[in-house]
Design an enzyme around this catalytic site. Structure first.
Site, PDB file in Angstrom:
ATOM      1  N   PRO A  13       0.784  -1.232   0.000  1.00  0.00           N
ATOM      2  CA  PRO A  13       0.000   0.000   0.000  1.00  0.00           C
ATOM      3  C   PRO A  13       0.818   1.285   0.000  1.00  0.00           C
ATOM      4  O   PRO A  13       1.864   1.361   0.648  1.00  0.00           O
ATOM      5  CB  PRO A  13      -0.819  -0.106   1.297  1.00  0.00           C
ATOM      6  CG  PRO A  13      -0.134  -1.121   2.125  1.00  0.00           C
ATOM      7  CD  PRO A  13       0.507  -2.074   1.168  1.00  0.00           C
ATOM      8  N   ASN A  14       0.308   2.239  -0.742  1.00  0.00           N
ATOM      9  CA  ASN A  14       0.837   3.607  -0.826  1.00  0.00           C
ATOM     10  C   ASN A  14       2.124   3.730  -1.632  1.00  0.00           C
ATOM     11  O   ASN A  14       2.603   4.845  -1.855  1.00  0.00           O
ATOM     12  CB  ASN A  14       1.027   4.223   0.573  1.00  0.00           C
ATOM     13  CG  ASN A  14      -0.269   4.274   1.344  1.00  0.00           C
ATOM     14  OD1 ASN A  14      -1.255   4.798   0.829  1.00  0.00           O
ATOM     15  ND2 ASN A  14      -0.315   3.701   2.531  1.00  0.00           N
ATOM     16  N   ARG A  21       4.289  11.080  -1.930  1.00  0.00           N
ATOM     17  CA  ARG A  21       4.247  10.811  -0.483  1.00  0.00           C
ATOM     18  C   ARG A  21       5.610  11.096   0.166  1.00  0.00           C
ATOM     19  O   ARG A  21       6.651  10.659  -0.344  1.00  0.00           O
ATOM     20  CB  ARG A  21       3.798   9.379  -0.182  1.00  0.00           C
ATOM     21  CG  ARG A  21       4.843   8.323  -0.460  1.00  0.00           C
ATOM     22  CD  ARG A  21       4.395   6.906  -0.169  1.00  0.00           C
ATOM     23  NE  ARG A  21       4.216   6.603   1.237  1.00  0.00           N
ATOM     24  CZ  ARG A  21       4.399   5.391   1.754  1.00  0.00           C
ATOM     25  NH1 ARG A  21       4.769   4.371   0.990  1.00  0.00           N
ATOM     26  NH2 ARG A  21       4.212   5.197   3.029  1.00  0.00           N
ATOM     27  N   TYR A  26      11.019   9.086   1.088  1.00  0.00           N
ATOM     28  CA  TYR A  26      10.990   8.125  -0.029  1.00  0.00           C
ATOM     29  C   TYR A  26      11.555   8.675  -1.344  1.00  0.00           C
ATOM     30  O   TYR A  26      11.642   7.932  -2.320  1.00  0.00           O
ATOM     31  CB  TYR A  26       9.554   7.632  -0.248  1.00  0.00           C
ATOM     32  CG  TYR A  26       8.976   6.937   0.971  1.00  0.00           C
ATOM     33  CD1 TYR A  26       9.476   5.707   1.389  1.00  0.00           C
ATOM     34  CD2 TYR A  26       7.961   7.526   1.719  1.00  0.00           C
ATOM     35  CE1 TYR A  26       8.975   5.071   2.519  1.00  0.00           C
ATOM     36  CE2 TYR A  26       7.439   6.897   2.851  1.00  0.00           C
ATOM     37  CZ  TYR A  26       7.957   5.679   3.237  1.00  0.00           C
ATOM     38  OH  TYR A  26       7.461   5.055   4.362  1.00  0.00           O
ATOM     39  N   ASN A  77       7.921  -5.755  -1.032  1.00  0.00           N
ATOM     40  CA  ASN A  77       7.904  -4.624  -0.112  1.00  0.00           C
ATOM     41  C   ASN A  77       6.460  -4.536   0.389  1.00  0.00           C
ATOM     42  O   ASN A  77       5.603  -3.945  -0.279  1.00  0.00           O
ATOM     43  CB  ASN A  77       8.316  -3.329  -0.819  1.00  0.00           C
ATOM     44  CG  ASN A  77       8.347  -2.152   0.147  1.00  0.00           C
ATOM     45  OD1 ASN A  77       7.820  -2.247   1.263  1.00  0.00           O
ATOM     46  ND2 ASN A  77       8.930  -1.042  -0.262  1.00  0.00           N
ATOM     47  N   ALA A  80       3.202  -0.825   4.666  1.00  0.00           N
ATOM     48  CA  ALA A  80       2.647  -0.797   6.032  1.00  0.00           C
ATOM     49  C   ALA A  80       2.232  -2.186   6.530  1.00  0.00           C
ATOM     50  O   ALA A  80       2.259  -2.450   7.737  1.00  0.00           O
ATOM     51  CB  ALA A  80       1.465   0.148   6.086  1.00  0.00           C
ATOM     52  N   GLU A 101      12.588  -9.518   1.442  1.00  0.00           N
ATOM     53  CA  GLU A 101      11.827  -8.329   1.855  1.00  0.00           C
ATOM     54  C   GLU A 101      12.664  -7.082   1.551  1.00  0.00           C
ATOM     55  O   GLU A 101      13.859  -7.059   1.839  1.00  0.00           O
ATOM     56  CB  GLU A 101      11.576  -8.452   3.359  1.00  0.00           C
ATOM     57  CG  GLU A 101      10.886  -7.279   3.997  1.00  0.00           C
ATOM     58  CD  GLU A 101      10.885  -7.399   5.536  1.00  0.00           C
ATOM     59  OE1 GLU A 101      11.635  -8.234   6.090  1.00  0.00           O
ATOM     60  OE2 GLU A 101      10.151  -6.634   6.160  1.00  0.00           O
ATOM     61  N   HIS A 103      12.703  -2.656   1.769  1.00  0.00           N
ATOM     62  CA  HIS A 103      12.119  -1.377   2.162  1.00  0.00           C
ATOM     63  C   HIS A 103      12.995  -0.272   1.604  1.00  0.00           C
ATOM     64  O   HIS A 103      14.224  -0.347   1.708  1.00  0.00           O
ATOM     65  CB  HIS A 103      12.033  -1.252   3.690  1.00  0.00           C
ATOM     66  CG  HIS A 103      11.155  -2.307   4.271  1.00  0.00           C
ATOM     67  ND1 HIS A 103       9.787  -2.254   4.186  1.00  0.00           N
ATOM     68  CD2 HIS A 103      11.460  -3.474   4.882  1.00  0.00           C
ATOM     69  CE1 HIS A 103       9.284  -3.340   4.736  1.00  0.00           C
ATOM     70  NE2 HIS A 103      10.268  -4.096   5.150  1.00  0.00           N
ATOM     71  N   SER A 105      13.072   2.834   2.749  1.00  0.00           N
ATOM     72  CA  SER A 105      13.647   3.535   3.899  1.00  0.00           C
ATOM     73  C   SER A 105      14.252   2.528   4.871  1.00  0.00           C
ATOM     74  O   SER A 105      14.001   1.318   4.766  1.00  0.00           O
ATOM     75  CB  SER A 105      12.559   4.355   4.601  1.00  0.00           C
ATOM     76  OG  SER A 105      11.587   3.488   5.174  1.00  0.00           O
ATOM     77  N   ARG A 110      13.493   4.222  12.139  1.00  0.00           N
ATOM     78  CA  ARG A 110      12.276   5.049  12.158  1.00  0.00           C
ATOM     79  C   ARG A 110      11.456   4.753  13.423  1.00  0.00           C
ATOM     80  O   ARG A 110      11.999   4.283  14.409  1.00  0.00           O
ATOM     81  CB  ARG A 110      11.496   4.826  10.857  1.00  0.00           C
ATOM     82  CG  ARG A 110      12.297   5.298   9.621  1.00  0.00           C
ATOM     83  CD  ARG A 110      11.528   5.125   8.341  1.00  0.00           C
ATOM     84  NE  ARG A 110      10.303   5.944   8.344  1.00  0.00           N
ATOM     85  CZ  ARG A 110       9.320   5.793   7.445  1.00  0.00           C
ATOM     86  NH1 ARG A 110       9.432   4.880   6.484  1.00  0.00           N
ATOM     87  NH2 ARG A 110       8.243   6.556   7.508  1.00  0.00           N
TER      88      ARG A 110
HETATM   89  C1  DQA Z   1       8.258   1.048   3.539  1.00  0.00           C
HETATM   90  C2  DQA Z   1       8.396   1.268   5.053  1.00  0.00           C
HETATM   91  C3  DQA Z   1       7.068   1.040   5.757  1.00  0.00           C
HETATM   92  O1  DQA Z   1       7.214   1.239   7.159  1.00  0.00           O
HETATM   93  C4  DQA Z   1       6.025   2.002   5.243  1.00  0.00           C
HETATM   94  O2  DQA Z   1       4.782   1.742   5.831  1.00  0.00           O
HETATM   95  C5  DQA Z   1       5.924   2.017   3.753  1.00  0.00           C
HETATM   96  C6  DQA Z   1       7.154   1.903   2.954  1.00  0.00           C
HETATM   97  C7  DQA Z   1       9.563   1.377   2.775  1.00  0.00           C
HETATM   98  O3  DQA Z   1       9.667   0.963   1.626  1.00  0.00           O
HETATM   99  O4  DQA Z   1      10.448   2.059   3.317  1.00  0.00           O
HETATM  100  O5  DQA Z   1       4.868   2.218   3.203  1.00  0.00           O
HETATM  101  O6  DQA Z   1       7.976  -0.311   3.322  1.00  0.00           O
END
Ligand code: DQA
Length: 150
Positions: A13-14, A21, A26, A77, A80, A101, A103, A105, A110
């Site tokens: 998501p997102n 965003r 990011y 990835n 959330a 996996e 990410h 960030s 964080r």
């Molecule tokens: C994320 C890190 C997650 O905590 C966050 O909710 C995201 C992006 C990243 O790619 O850094 O949506 O997965």
């Protein structure tokens, strides 16, 4: 001749909002840029990729289940859902394909709630904090692991 590996790349998501965003976290590159980056990296590694994004947990679980028999590995990835989804973790465990996996960030530096990753319990490696390049590293890791899998 080595067979071309097929890797399913799932973005949660997102991530479709990349570029808009929280650019301080990011970056300013868009989701379209990310897909192009992954496709280019995969080409160089002689990997066939199918890059997908969904904002829906159930859709992601369906994709993981459907990967069985169709893909050699998964790069994910979960965004959330990393920190909440036992369903995604269970699906990854159920198909038992090598999964990495990623990410963008560094979740370890964080907020506390981002320090927990259910997905990591079903993945062979976690790559975080390397921006888009983390996806290239994840594809490399998959290739390396699959090279030693009979
Ligand atoms: C994320 C890190 C997650 O905590 C966050 O909710 C995201 C992006 C990243 O790619 O850094 O949506 O997965």
């Amino acid at each position: 001749m080595n067979k071309t590996l097929k890797i399913l790349v799932i973005n949660g998501p997102n991530l479709n909002m990349l570029g808009i965003r929280e650019p301080d976290i990011y970056g300013r590159k868009t989701y379209k840029d990310l897909v192009a980056f992954i496709q280019e990296a995969a080409k160089k590694l002689n990997i066939e990729v199918d890059v997908r994004q969904s904002n829906h947990e159930g859709v992601i679980i369906d994709w993981i289940q459907e990967a069985l028999g169709k893909f050699d590995g998964i790069v994910i990835n979960p965004a959330a859902y990393t920190h909440t989804s036992i369903g995604i973790m269970d699906a990854l465990k159920a198909v038992a394909l090598p999964a990495v996996e990623v990410h963008i960030s560094d979740i370890s530096t964080r907020e506390d709630f981002r320090h927990i990753s259910y997905a990591s319990k079903a993945c062979i490696a976690t790559i975080a904090g390397h921006g888009f390049d983390g996806y290239r590293m994840a594809l490399e890791k998959c290739k390396e692991v699959l090279a030693t899998t009979p």
